[in-house]
Design a protein around this motif. Structure first.
Motif, PDB file in Angstrom:
ATOM      1  N   GLY A   4      62.724 127.959 133.419  1.00  0.00           N
ATOM      2  CA  GLY A   4      62.929 129.327 133.137  1.00  0.00           C
ATOM      3  C   GLY A   4      61.752 130.054 132.683  1.00  0.00           C
ATOM      4  N   LEU A   5      61.683 131.046 133.389  1.00  0.00           N
ATOM      5  CA  LEU A   5      60.544 132.026 132.980  1.00  0.00           C
ATOM      6  C   LEU A   5      60.785 133.058 132.100  1.00  0.00           C
ATOM      7  N   LEU A  20      54.109 129.131 139.956  1.00  0.00           N
ATOM      8  CA  LEU A  20      55.255 128.514 139.955  1.00  0.00           C
ATOM      9  C   LEU A  20      55.936 128.555 141.393  1.00  0.00           C
ATOM     10  N   ALA A  21      55.717 129.490 141.942  1.00  0.00           N
ATOM     11  CA  ALA A  21      56.390 129.731 143.479  1.00  0.00           C
ATOM     12  C   ALA A  21      55.824 128.597 144.503  1.00  0.00           C
ATOM     13  N   THR A  27      61.008 124.356 140.173  1.00  0.00           N
ATOM     14  CA  THR A  27      61.794 125.489 140.658  1.00  0.00           C
ATOM     15  C   THR A  27      62.261 126.573 139.584  1.00  0.00           C
ATOM     16  N   VAL A  28      61.880 127.578 139.702  1.00  0.00           N
ATOM     17  CA  VAL A  28      62.494 128.674 138.731  1.00  0.00           C
ATOM     18  C   VAL A  28      63.690 128.923 138.953  1.00  0.00           C
ATOM     19  N   ARG A  44      60.800 138.571 142.677  1.00  0.00           N
ATOM     20  CA  ARG A  44      60.365 138.473 144.234  1.00  0.00           C
ATOM     21  C   ARG A  44      59.779 137.269 144.524  1.00  0.00           C
ATOM     22  N   HIS A  45      58.898 136.534 143.568  1.00  0.00           N
ATOM     23  CA  HIS A  45      58.616 135.324 144.081  1.00  0.00           C
ATOM     24  C   HIS A  45      59.450 134.069 143.855  1.00  0.00           C
ATOM     25  N   HIS A  46      60.770 134.574 143.218  1.00  0.00           N
ATOM     26  CA  HIS A  46      61.693 133.509 143.096  1.00  0.00           C
ATOM     27  C   HIS A  46      63.009 134.108 143.397  1.00  0.00           C
TER      28      HIS A  46
END
Length: 342
Positions: A4-5, A20-21, A27-28, A44-46
């Motif tokens: 989690g972010l 992280l991506a 995996t986020v 958008r990255h995840h």
């Protein structure tokens, strides 16, 4: 590993989310922030992650093994404690907390846990810093006789907390705390906290500060930090009895060791200058490697069994850097009061 972010501001958008991506084993699964625009920017990255405003709700519905905490500093410790209560590993951006009492609560919780906790003193994992540490430790510059550092960022619009000392956002807590951690890490010498003094210039758009202190064996050290500079600079120079070592993490990101001029042949001096020019010219093609290195270290440490874990950026290091930064901040207040009394 499911991550989690929480906190989707500038540092998460610029560094943590893209790192992280790209990571093959992390995996986020949850992007958490009350600001929908910030969530969307990180999301958008995840694209597979749930986007949610509330941390408690995210802890209930999103599968997570670890939490990367990029909130404003005043939430770092409390969010870290909640994550540990839910059995999560935690990576906490620096500073580890705003107040020492909160940092000590986090330490107490970790003593009762087998979870991994790291603080975002990411420059420890920078290849040039690791090389500099190796050179100093091996005696490559002789005994350390002094040190100086500078960490400045180009003036830009800052979030309101970044300008507030009590929110962990002035130049000392924002930038200086990195070097207050790196100087002992590179030299192997602790900072004499009672010797620390600082002067802070605060404005509505940011701050700048100068710090002076001694290392544990009396070696002098100085540090200049600024959020309102005309250019980005991040350098540490270690003075030794037989040579000087300089690390430039912006213009070249390399380690430079120079012997006294009278011992160097003219050809050697010319070669060093030419090498420095070439490295500086190549800087635009370089990336900042320490964020990726620190998050990968976080993953690898978690993956090891508890008795085989080597945490290179532990909470204890974050607490020590915070303690020194708070002492520096107090010394600025004392200087201001003394000036008013004169």
């Amino acid at each position: 590993m499911r991550v989690g972010l929480v906190g989707c501001g500038r540092v998460a958008q610029t560094h943590h989310a893209p790192v992280l991506a790209r990571h093959e084993r992390m995996t986020v699964t949850a992007v958490i922030d009350p600001d929908p625009d910030a969530r969307a920017a990180v999301g958008r990255h995840h694209p597979g992650a749930v986007q949610i405003a509330d941390l408690d709700r995210a802890l209930q519905i999103a599968p997570m093994d670890a939490l990367v905490i990029c909130t404003p500093p005043r939430f770092h410790a409390s969010v870290g404690l909640r994550a540990l209560e839910h059995g999560l590993h935690v990576y906490i951006e620096k500073p580890v907390a705003v107040h020492l009492a909160e940092a000590h609560q986090l330490q107490d919780a970790l003593r009762e846990s087998d979870r991994v906790a790291m603080v975002g003193h990411n420059f420890r994992l920078h290849p040039s810093i690791r090389e500099a540490r190796r050179i100093v430790k091996s005696g490559g510059i002789g005994p350390v006789t002094g040190i100086r550092g500078i960490f400045c960022s180009e003036a830009r619009h800052l979030q309101s907390w970044k300008t507030q000392t009590d929110a962990g956002g002035d130049a000392i807590m924002d930038l200086g705390i990195h070097h207050l951690d790196l100087i002992p890490f590179v030299t192997g010498l602790d900072i004499d906290i009672e010797s620390v003094s600082a002067r802070l210039q605060q404005s509505d758009v940011g701050s700048a500060a100068s710090l002076g202190f001694l290392l544990e064996a009396g070696q002098p050290a100085s540090l200049m930090v600024s959020q309102i500079s005309g250019q980005n600079r991040n350098e540490i120079e270690v003075l030794g009895e037989t040579a000087h070592l300089k690390v430039d993490l912006v213009n070249g990101r390399h380690v430079e060791v120079s012997a006294p001029s009278h011992r160097m042949h003219l050809v050697q001096r010319a070669a060093e200058r030419a090498t420095a020019v070439l490295r500086a010219a190549d800087v635009r093609r370089m990336h900042e490697p320490s964020f990726a290195a620190s998050l990968d270290h976080f993953y690898k440490t978690i993956s090891n069994s508890p008795n085989q874990r080597e945490n290179l950026i532990p909470v204890e290091a974050g607490v020590r850097a915070l303690e020194i930064a708070i002492h520096a901040a107090k010394s600025t207040a004392e200087s201001d009061n003394a000036n008013l009394e004169e």
